[in-house]
Design an enzyme around this catalytic site. Structure first.
Site, mmCIF file in Angstrom:
data_model
loop_
_atom_site.group_PDB
_atom_site.id
_atom_site.type_symbol
_atom_site.label_atom_id
_atom_site.label_comp_id
_atom_site.label_asym_id
_atom_site.label_seq_id
_atom_site.Cartn_x
_atom_site.Cartn_y
_atom_site.Cartn_z
ATOM 1 N N ASP A 143 43.957 37.163 43.058
ATOM 2 C CA ASP A 143 43.794 37.302 44.519
ATOM 3 C C ASP A 143 43.553 35.975 45.220
ATOM 4 O OD1 ASP A 143 42.172 40.256 43.605
ATOM 5 O OD2 ASP A 143 44.040 40.142 44.740
ATOM 6 N N HIS A 161 36.428 37.411 36.877
ATOM 7 C CA HIS A 161 37.233 38.548 36.410
ATOM 8 C C HIS A 161 36.514 39.221 35.256
ATOM 9 C CE1 HIS A 161 40.663 40.898 35.019
ATOM 10 N NE2 HIS A 161 41.160 40.693 36.220
#
Ligand code: SDX
Length: 429
Positions: free
Chosen positions: A363, A306
């Site tokens: 996700d 991320h």
């Protein structure tokens, strides 16, 4: 600490103001930089660049903190509802009981789309990706209200906020039905936001639809977890399109397109495809962790890493914890969940992932829960868009309320210097 920054370029020294955010984040205000020093900053991908001041969402990537308008995501996921979170994000505060009731009623009474919208679906091939349909349909939606889309008229902004929150689930569900060759299931205004969406996706006109409360609550939680995430790629897209004073529908449509990318919201679909590949490969998990370490392989562990979180994404933590309960509640066992957990274990023990602070992101587990609900993989990113809708709207509204200038970055030109035009007859092959 000083409230200015000093920059030395050659023999010159420049003093720039600094800004401190609510949680102590610090920024150098470079607005005067080019005028005073002739220099611009260069920061491809904006890894170190803030685009705005914002009061909507706070993320601490080092500590894995996410708050919407100051409220921790863990408490909102546990105690709030998606429509209440949508109110919090777009209106700026938690609603009073009567304001919440009015908000829910207003949204419920705008769930239908104009019947002419249905003809648009016929223009797409049956196997069209629903994100292409969603982006096109949201832009097309503006044509039914094109006389009342002034971004600077608060009443028009509010009614279009309501219309989008109400109609985008209908548009999404219709695209699923279209892809299956089934008749559209119209919104049932007697249900909750999540319940209505489930019935539009899985209900048939031929029999009563039995709403599964576990599914309804799991979907509402998933929508809350996706509702906003400060200046991510798609939200930045919505803000920059809105900065040209493009209408809300056009701006949201652009955000949908940005979200579709596999490095962003498209990752939830890519995660399931990756887990299925791993599950079907007798070489197993270690092979894919090795591939992910090897830059030349071009392979990345989807759902890992991320830009901001250099620790566990708090949303992934909530989903990981909830996955077992949700799947059990749905009476489902999914071997991919075991593959996902094992993959996470192996990756987080691996020095490459530890050194680069690569953890599961939102996700990584969301797709397993969508799958357990029977949502087709190509609808996963649509579900992400449905969740992110209030966040996009909130940021578009904030950018317009702040009166920010049109977004127009500078560049450093590295192409050819001036040269004379050569007529085609004088050029070599
Ligand atoms: C979302 O921004 C948001 O807030 C997004 C989001 C939201 O709510 O809006 O949180 C939603 O988009 C989540 C991210 C979903 N995408 C994926 O899961 C795709 C896989 N992850 C990546 O491609 C990557 O981690 C990003 C795109 C998410 C972040 O990329 P960055 O910040 O630009 O980091 P990077 O690509 O520069 O990676 C840093 C290093 C690199 O190695 P080096 O060049 O330093 O040697 O880590 C490596 C990368 O190669 N790396 C990975 C990896 N992710 C990063 N290596 C293997 N597998 C991965 N998944």
């Amino acid at each position: 600490m000083s409230d200015t920054a000093t920059l030395k370029i050659g023999n010159d020294t420049y003093t720039l103001p600094t800004i401190v955010g609510t949680e102590g984040e610090r920024a150098i205000d470079v607005k005067p930089l080019r005028r005073e020093s002739g220099h611009i900053t260069l920061d491809p991908g904006f890894l170190n660049t803030g685009s705005c001041r914002s009061e909507i969402t706070f993320i601490d990537g080092e500590r894995g903190v996410l708050r919407y308008r100051g409220y921790p995501i863990e408490q909102l996921a546990e105690q709030s509802s998606f429509l209440e979170v949508a109110y919090l994000l777009t209106q700026g505060a938690l609603p009073s009981p009567s304001a919440l009731t009015e908000w829910e009623q207003r949204i419920t009474r705008h769930t239908l789309v104009h019947e002419d919208m249905k003809r648009m679906y016929e223009a797409f091939p049956p196997n069209a990706h629903p994100m292409a349909i969603l982006s096109a349909a949201v832009s097309a939606l503006s044509t039914f209200y094109q006389d009342e889309v002034d971004p600077l008229d608060p009443d028009q902004v509010q009614i279009n906020t309501i219309r989008l929150l109400a109609k985008v689930p209908t548009i999404a569900a219709f695209s699923l039905k279209r892809s299956q060759g089934h008749r559209y299931t119209y919104p049932d205004n007697g249900l909750s936001y999540a319940g209505r969406l489930l019935k539009m996706m899985f209900g048939y006109g031929t029999e009563p639809y039995e709403l599964d409360e576990d599914q309804e609550s799991a979907l509402d939680k998933l929508l809350i977890l996706h509702a906003d995430h400060e200046q991510n790629c798609s939200t930045t897209t919505v803000r920059i399109v809105g900065s040209s004073k493009a209408n809300l529908y056009a701006s949201i449509s652009s955000g949908i397109s940005a979200l579709w990318g596999p490095l962003h919201g498209g990752a939830n679909q890519a995660v399931i495809e990756m887990l299925e590949t791993i599950q079907n490969d007798s070489d197993g998990i270690d092979k894919y962790v090795r591939l992910a370490r090897d830059k030349s392989s071009g392979f990345r562990l989807m759902g890992f890493g991320h830009r901001v979180y250099k620790s566990y994404d708090p949303r992934a933590k909530i989903l990981k914890g909830a996955a077992d309960k949700i799947l059990a509640g749905l009476g489902q066992k999914d071997p991919l969940l075991d593959v996902a957990r094992r993959l996470e274990e192996v990756a987080l023990e691996d020095s490459y992932f530890r050194e680069k602070n690569l953890y599961p992101n939102v996700d990584f587990y969301s797709g397993i829960i969508y799958r357990a609900m029977g949502i087709p993989v190509n609808m996963f990113t649509v579900m992400f868009a449905l969740g992110r809708l209030p966040g996009w709207i909130a940021h578009w509204r904030e950018g317009n309320e702040q009166g920010l200038p049109i977004g127009r970055p500078r560049q450093i030109y590295t192409g050819s210097g001036e040269r004379p035009y050569v007529p085609v007859g004088q050029r070599e092959e």
